[in-house]
Design a protein around this motif. Structure first.
Motif, PDB file in Angstrom:
ATOM      1  N   VAL A 125       0.952  -1.384  -0.229  1.00 56.45           N
ATOM      2  CA  VAL A 125      -0.200   0.112  -0.238  1.00 56.45           C
ATOM      3  C   VAL A 125       0.784   0.807  -0.424  1.00 56.45           C
ATOM      4  CG1 VAL A 125      -2.156  -1.636   0.983  1.00 56.45           C
ATOM      5  CG2 VAL A 125       0.022  -0.334   2.506  1.00 56.45           C
ATOM      6  N   PRO A 126       0.362   2.603  -1.032  1.00 56.80           N
ATOM      7  CA  PRO A 126       1.615   3.530  -0.552  1.00 56.80           C
ATOM      8  C   PRO A 126       0.949   3.956   0.341  1.00 56.80           C
ATOM      9  CG  PRO A 126      -0.511   3.588  -1.655  1.00 56.80           C
ATOM     10  CD  PRO A 126      -0.612   2.492  -1.902  1.00 56.80           C
ATOM     11  N   ASP A 127       2.062   5.247   0.964  1.00 55.53           N
ATOM     12  CA  ASP A 127       2.215   6.419   1.669  1.00 55.53           C
ATOM     13  C   ASP A 127       1.309   7.621   1.188  1.00 55.53           C
ATOM     14  OD1 ASP A 127       3.681   7.641   0.560  1.00 55.53           O
ATOM     15  OD2 ASP A 127       4.945   7.609   2.196  1.00 55.53           O
ATOM     16  N   GLU A 145       3.721  14.057  19.189  1.00 48.62           N
ATOM     17  CA  GLU A 145       4.737  12.798  18.788  1.00 48.62           C
ATOM     18  C   GLU A 145       4.697  12.638  17.418  1.00 48.62           C
ATOM     19  OE1 GLU A 145       7.516  11.828  20.313  1.00 48.62           O
ATOM     20  OE2 GLU A 145       7.193  12.825  22.412  1.00 48.62           O
ATOM     21  N   ALA A 146       5.938  11.870  17.165  1.00 51.95           N
ATOM     22  CA  ALA A 146       5.826  12.360  15.561  1.00 51.95           C
ATOM     23  C   ALA A 146       6.070  10.525  15.397  1.00 51.95           C
ATOM     24  CB  ALA A 146       6.298  12.086  14.362  1.00 51.95           C
ATOM     25  N   VAL A 147       5.423   9.484  14.321  1.00 52.02           N
ATOM     26  CA  VAL A 147       5.224   7.981  14.498  1.00 52.02           C
ATOM     27  C   VAL A 147       6.538   7.862  13.136  1.00 52.02           C
ATOM     28  CG1 VAL A 147       4.096   5.830  14.544  1.00 52.02           C
ATOM     29  CG2 VAL A 147       2.977   7.596  15.724  1.00 52.02           C
ATOM     30  N   GLY A 148       7.258   6.745  14.078  1.00 54.90           N
ATOM     31  CA  GLY A 148       7.962   6.270  12.640  1.00 54.90           C
ATOM     32  C   GLY A 148       9.362   5.576  14.077  1.00 54.90           C
ATOM     33  N   TRP A 149       8.576   4.542  14.035  1.00 51.73           N
ATOM     34  CA  TRP A 149       8.667   3.768  15.219  1.00 51.73           C
ATOM     35  C   TRP A 149       9.521   3.015  14.445  1.00 51.73           C
ATOM     36  CZ3 TRP A 149       3.664   2.394  17.559  1.00 51.73           C
ATOM     37  CH2 TRP A 149       3.384   4.215  18.186  1.00 51.73           C
ATOM     38  N   SER A 150      11.060   2.179  13.701  1.00 52.12           N
ATOM     39  CA  SER A 150      12.228   1.153  13.043  1.00 52.12           C
ATOM     40  C   SER A 150      11.676   1.727  12.079  1.00 52.12           C
ATOM     41  CB  SER A 150      11.209  -0.610  13.595  1.00 52.12           C
ATOM     42  OG  SER A 150      11.767  -0.084  15.275  1.00 52.12           O
ATOM     43  N   GLY A 151      10.916   2.201  11.299  1.00 54.85           N
ATOM     44  CA  GLY A 151      11.073   3.203   9.679  1.00 54.85           C
ATOM     45  C   GLY A 151       9.480   2.662   9.527  1.00 54.85           C
ATOM     46  N   ARG A 152       9.256   2.178  10.219  1.00 55.76           N
ATOM     47  CA  ARG A 152       7.402   2.107  10.190  1.00 55.76           C
ATOM     48  C   ARG A 152       6.835   3.818  10.459  1.00 55.76           C
ATOM     49  NH1 ARG A 152       6.219  -2.529  10.535  1.00 55.76           N
ATOM     50  NH2 ARG A 152       7.460  -4.105  11.779  1.00 55.76           N
ATOM     51  N   GLU A 153       6.573   4.032   8.871  1.00 56.39           N
ATOM     52  CA  GLU A 153       5.659   5.853   9.392  1.00 56.39           C
ATOM     53  C   GLU A 153       4.542   5.555   8.310  1.00 56.39           C
ATOM     54  OE1 GLU A 153       8.919   7.566   7.941  1.00 56.39           O
ATOM     55  OE2 GLU A 153       9.753   7.591   9.538  1.00 56.39           O
ATOM     56  N   ASN A 154       4.861   4.541   7.300  1.00 59.11           N
ATOM     57  CA  ASN A 154       3.188   4.742   5.621  1.00 59.11           C
ATOM     58  C   ASN A 154       2.256   4.085   7.146  1.00 59.11           C
ATOM     59  OD1 ASN A 154       1.448   4.454   4.690  1.00 59.11           O
ATOM     60  ND2 ASN A 154       2.587   2.328   3.733  1.00 59.11           N
ATOM     61  N   PRO A 155       1.011   6.014   7.669  1.00 63.92           N
ATOM     62  CA  PRO A 155      -0.192   5.246   7.497  1.00 63.92           C
ATOM     63  C   PRO A 155      -0.793   4.336   7.409  1.00 63.92           C
ATOM     64  CG  PRO A 155       0.114   7.904   7.553  1.00 63.92           C
ATOM     65  CD  PRO A 155       1.487   7.224   6.887  1.00 63.92           C
ATOM     66  N   ALA A 156      -0.711   4.361   6.115  1.00 60.86           N
ATOM     67  CA  ALA A 156      -1.682   2.800   5.468  1.00 60.86           C
ATOM     68  C   ALA A 156      -1.406   1.565   5.800  1.00 60.86           C
ATOM     69  CB  ALA A 156      -2.189   3.553   4.099  1.00 60.86           C
ATOM     70  N   GLU A 157      -0.037   1.728   5.930  1.00 58.64           N
ATOM     71  CA  GLU A 157       0.331   0.180   7.150  1.00 58.64           C
ATOM     72  C   GLU A 157       0.283   0.322   8.778  1.00 58.64           C
ATOM     73  OE1 GLU A 157       3.786  -1.154   3.917  1.00 58.64           O
ATOM     74  OE2 GLU A 157       4.472  -0.739   6.230  1.00 58.64           O
ATOM     75  N   LEU A 158      -0.092   1.186   9.246  1.00 59.28           N
ATOM     76  CA  LEU A 158       0.175   1.299  10.886  1.00 59.28           C
ATOM     77  C   LEU A 158      -1.378   1.869  11.175  1.00 59.28           C
ATOM     78  CD1 LEU A 158       2.545   3.937  11.556  1.00 59.28           C
ATOM     79  CD2 LEU A 158       3.103   1.823  12.096  1.00 59.28           C
ATOM     80  N   ILE A 159      -2.461   1.993  10.271  1.00 63.86           N
ATOM     81  CA  ILE A 159      -3.751   1.713  10.599  1.00 63.86           C
ATOM     82  C   ILE A 159      -4.608   0.671   9.864  1.00 63.86           C
ATOM     83  CG2 ILE A 159      -5.597   3.525  11.088  1.00 63.86           C
ATOM     84  CD1 ILE A 159      -3.980   6.034  12.016  1.00 63.86           C
TER      85      ILE A 159
END
Lengths: 225, 376
Positions: A125-127, A145-159
Motif C-alpha cells: 500500500v502507498p503512503d 510525537e511523530a510516529v516513525g518506529w523502526s522505519g514504520r511510518e506509512n499510515p496506510a500500514e499502521l492504521i
C-alpha cells in the motif's frame, strides 16, 4: 364564573405548550442531527462523524484510546468497523472507519484510489506522502510525537484502512450487512493477506515509552503532503 | 377538571415524545417486527396477469411477459403459477432492510442529506453479469432469510425512525410490484415519500399506476445499445419507454449508468445516450456515471479507469446534460453537483456524504439560478 375563566386560561396554556412541543420536535429532526455530525466545521474544515478534516492544513484528526503500550501488535490504531482487529492494535478509536476513509478521500482522492487499487492488485500500500502524529496529555502538558518506529511510518500500514473486498459487508455499506456476523476463517485469512507490508513482518512491538499507559486518551493526526 | 386532566396527560405524552433522543439511523435488524425469519409467508395474488388455456398464466408486469405453466415460476423466480393463479412469493418478505443515505441510490436532487429506508427481496427480471447485489437478485424464495414486514409495518418503521423516504432497491422492485404498490399507497396517506431504483423494464400500465404514488425514481441505464443490454440478458427499448413515461407523469427522475470496460464504455455510445437524454427527457435529468469494480461474473475485468469516467462526464456536459456526477470514486471533485447557471459547487459531496448544501428554496445560493429537483 371564576372557575370557567381559570379553565379557559389553563386550556390556552395547554395549547401553547402543545405548540411549543411540536415546534421543538421539528427543530430536533434528523436533518439537524446530521448537520451536527457531518458537514462544514469551519472555513476549510469538515466534520465526518468523529473525524475532523482540515483541507487547508491537509489533516485528518480523530480521537483514540491506548489499549496496549508494550505488546506486539499488528496495527497502531483500529477504528470502528473491523472489530476483531481491536485486539491486535495499540490504539482503538470510537471513530468509524467509514468516516476516516471518506476523510482521506476528501484530502487526497488520488491517494485513496491508489490505496484501493494496490489492495486489489496485491501491491504494497502507498503512503501518499501522509505522516502520523500522536498527542496526549502528560503531567499537565500536551505531548506531541511523530510516529516513525523502526522505519514504520506509512499510515496506510499502521492504521487498518479497510478492504475493497470486505468493506461492503463489514462496514455495513451492503444490504448483506455482516457487522454482527463472525467472519469465517477463510475470509479473515484473506483480509490478513491483503495487508501486504513493505517490511514483510506482520506485527511489531510498540517501542518502550512511545505510548502513554492503557486507557489514556490520544489524538491521532494524519498529516498530508 | 376531567378535560384538564386529559389535556395535561396528552401534553405530557407529546412533550415526552418530543424530547426523546432522536434514534440514530443504522441497522434495522432486531427491531420489533423486523426480525429475520426463515420462510415468512410471502404468497399473494399478483396484479397484471392473464389466465390462458390449460392452466397457463401470462404475467403482464414486465417486458418479458412470461407464460408460466402450473407449478412453475417466471424468469424472475418470484412470481409463480399456483393452481392457475399468479402469485407473488415475496410479498411482505424482504430479505434486505437498511437505512442508507439517499445519495446511495443515487438521488442527488431529491432531499439531499436525508436518509431512506431501503427494502429489497430476492429475484430479478434481469441477469446482469456485473450485478453487485447478485446474492439477492439471483436468489430464489427460500434461499435467504426474510423479514416479516407487511406494508403497514414498513411505513410505521419509517415514521418511527424519522426517515422521510422509503426506497425499493437492491434487487429490482418490479418483481415485487404488489408489495411496493401497497406500501406506496399507504405511505402517501401517512406523508412518507416513495422512491424506487429500477432497471426500468416494466410495462406501461403497471408503471403509470405505480407512479401515482411515487415521488422519485432512479433508473439504471445499463448502456445505450442492445449489445450492452445482452450483458444483462435484457433489452434497451422497454427501458427508454419507461424513462419517457416517468417524465410524462412528472415524477422526479435520475439516471445512473455503470460504466463497464468493454461492455458500455464506448465514447460514441455515451454521447448518443447523453444526446437522447437531453432530447427526450430534457437537460435537467441528472446523470450519474458510476465506476465498475470487478464483481459476480465479470471478475476478469479491471475497474473502470478514472480517465474513462472523466471522459464520460465531459461528453455528457458537451451534449447538454446539466447535472452530471461521478460515483464509486470517493473524493473526486465530480462527486459534487455544480450550478448550471454560475458553475459554483452547490452540493459538496464526498462519496455518499453531503458536506455542504448551497441550495435554498430550489435556487443556487450564489446566483439564484433555479435548480431542478425535490428540495423539501
Amino acid at each position: 364564573m371564576k372557575n370557567r375563566s381559570l379553565l379557559f386560561y389553563l386550556l390556552i396554556a395547554l395549547l401553547a405548550s402543545l405548540l411549543a412541543a411540536r415546534l421543538f420536535r421539528r427543530a430536533s429532526g434528523p436533518e439537524g442531527r446530521d448537520a451536527a455530525r457531518f458537514g462544514k466545521a469551519g472555513e476549510e474544515q469538515y466534520r465526518l462523524g468523529e473525524v475532523l478534516v482540515d483541507l487547508e492544513s491537509g489533516e485528518a484528526v480523530f480521537p483514540a484510546e491506548v489499549r496496549a503500550n508494550a505488546d506486539e501488535v499488528r496495527f497502531l490504531a483500529n477504528l470502528r468497523g473491523y472489530l476483531w482487529l481491536d485486539e491486535e492494535s495499540a490504539l482503538v478509536s470510537p471513530a468509524r472507519l467509514l468516516d476516516l476513509q471518506q476523510a482521506l478521500a476528501l484530502l487526497d482522492w488520488e491517494f485513496w484510489e491508489e490505496y484501493r487499487l494496490s489492495l486489489l492488485e496485491g501491491r504494497p500500500v502507498p503512503d501518499g506522502g501522509f505522516t502520523l502524529r500522536l498527542s496526549w496529555e502528560e503531567n499537565g502538558e500536551i505531548r506531541d510525537e511523530a510516529v516513525g518506529w523502526s522505519g514504520r511510518e506509512n499510515p496506510a500500514e499502521l492504521i487498518f484502512l479497510g478492504s475493497p473486498y470486505f468493506d461492503e459487508f463489514v462496514l455495513g455499506a451492503s444490504p448483506a450487512d455482516c457487522r454482527a456476523c463472525p467472519l469465517f476463517p477463510l475470509e479473515k485469512e484473506a483480509i490478513d493477506r491483503l495487508q501486504s507490508r513493505s517490511g514483510l513482518a506482520s506485527s511489531f512491538t510498540v517501542p518502550e515509552g512511545a505510548l502513554p499507559p492503557p486507557g489514556t486518551a490520544v489524538t491521532v493526526t494524519i498529516l498530508g503532503r | 377538571m376531567l378535560l384538564l386532566a386529559v389535556g395535561a396527560g396528552a401534553a405530557a405524552v407529546l412533550i415526552f415524545s418530543s424530547f426523546r433522543p432522536a434514534a440514530r439511523p443504522g441497522r434495522v435488524t432486531g427491531l420489533t417486527g423486523a426480525t429475520p425469519e426463515a420462510g415468512a409467508e410471502g404468497a399473494r395474488e399478483a396484479m397484471y396477469y392473464d389466465k390462458l388455456e390449460d392452466g397457463l398464466v401470462q404475467c403482464r408486469l414486465c417486458f418479458r411477459e412470461c407464460a408460466i405453466p402450473e407449478g412453475r415460476s417466471g424468469y424472475c423466480r418470484v412470481r409463480k403459477n399456483e393452481d392457475g393463479r399468479l402469485v407473488s412469493l415475496v410479498y411482505g418478505a424482504p430479505s434486505a432492510v437498511h437505512i442508507d443515505p439517499v445519495e446511495k441510490e443515487p438521488q442527488h436532487h431529491f432531499l439531499p442529506g436525508t436518509d431512506i429506508l431501503c427494502l429489497g427481496t430476492v429475484g430479478c427480471n434481469f441477469k446482469c453479469r456485473h450485478c453487485h447485489n447478485w446474492h439477492l437478485s439471483q436468489s430464489s424464495p427460500g434461499d435467504l432469510r426474510v423479514y416479516d414486514l407487511p406494508p403497514g409495518k414498513v411505513v410505521e418503521l419509517a415514521r418511527e425512525r424519522g426517515v422521510p423516504t422509503i426506497s425499493f432497491t437492491y434487487n429490482d422492485p418490479i418483481v415485487f410490484y404488489e408489495y411496493v404498490y401497497d406500501i406506496a399507497r399507504l405511505a402517501r396517506e401517512k406523508g412518507v415519500r416513495i422512491l424506487w431504483h429500477s432497471n426500468g423494464a416494466i410495462n406501461p400500465a403497471p408503471l403509470r399506476e405505480l407512479l401515482k404514488y411515487t415521488d422519485a425514481v432512479t433508473i439504471d441505464l445499463k448502456g445505450f445499445s442492445e449489445r450492452a443490454y445482452r450483458n444483462s440478458d435484457a433489452e434497451l427499448k422497454p427501458v427508454l419507454r419507461t424513462l419517457k413515461i416517468i417524465r410524462e407523469e412528472g415524477v422526479w427522475l435520475e439516471i445512473v449508468n455503470l460504466v463497464i470496460p468493454t461492455i458500455n464504455d464506448d465514447p460514441d455510445e455515451i454521447r448518443r445516450m447523453s444526446r437522447w437524454i437531453v432530447e427526450n427527457l430534457g437537460p435537467d435529468v441528472p446523470l450519474h456515471f458510476s465506476r465498475f469494480f470487478p464483481n459476480y461474473r465479470l471478475t476478469h475485468l479491471a475497474p473502470t479507469p478514472v480517465s474513462t469516467l472523466e471522459k464520460a462526464y465531459r461528453i455528457a456536459r458537451e451534449e447538454g446534460v446539466r447535472y452530471v456526477t461521478l460515483g464509486n470514486l470517493p473524493g473526486h471533485e465530480k462527486n459534487s453537483t455544480f450550478c448550471s447557471g454560475c458553475g459554483e459547487r452547490i452540493i459538496h459531496r464526498v462519496h455518499f456524504q453531503v458536506l455542504a448544501n448551497h441550495i435554498e428554496a430550489g435556487g443556487c445560493n450564489f446566483c439564484g439560478h433555479k435548480i431542478a429537483g425535490v428540495w423539501e
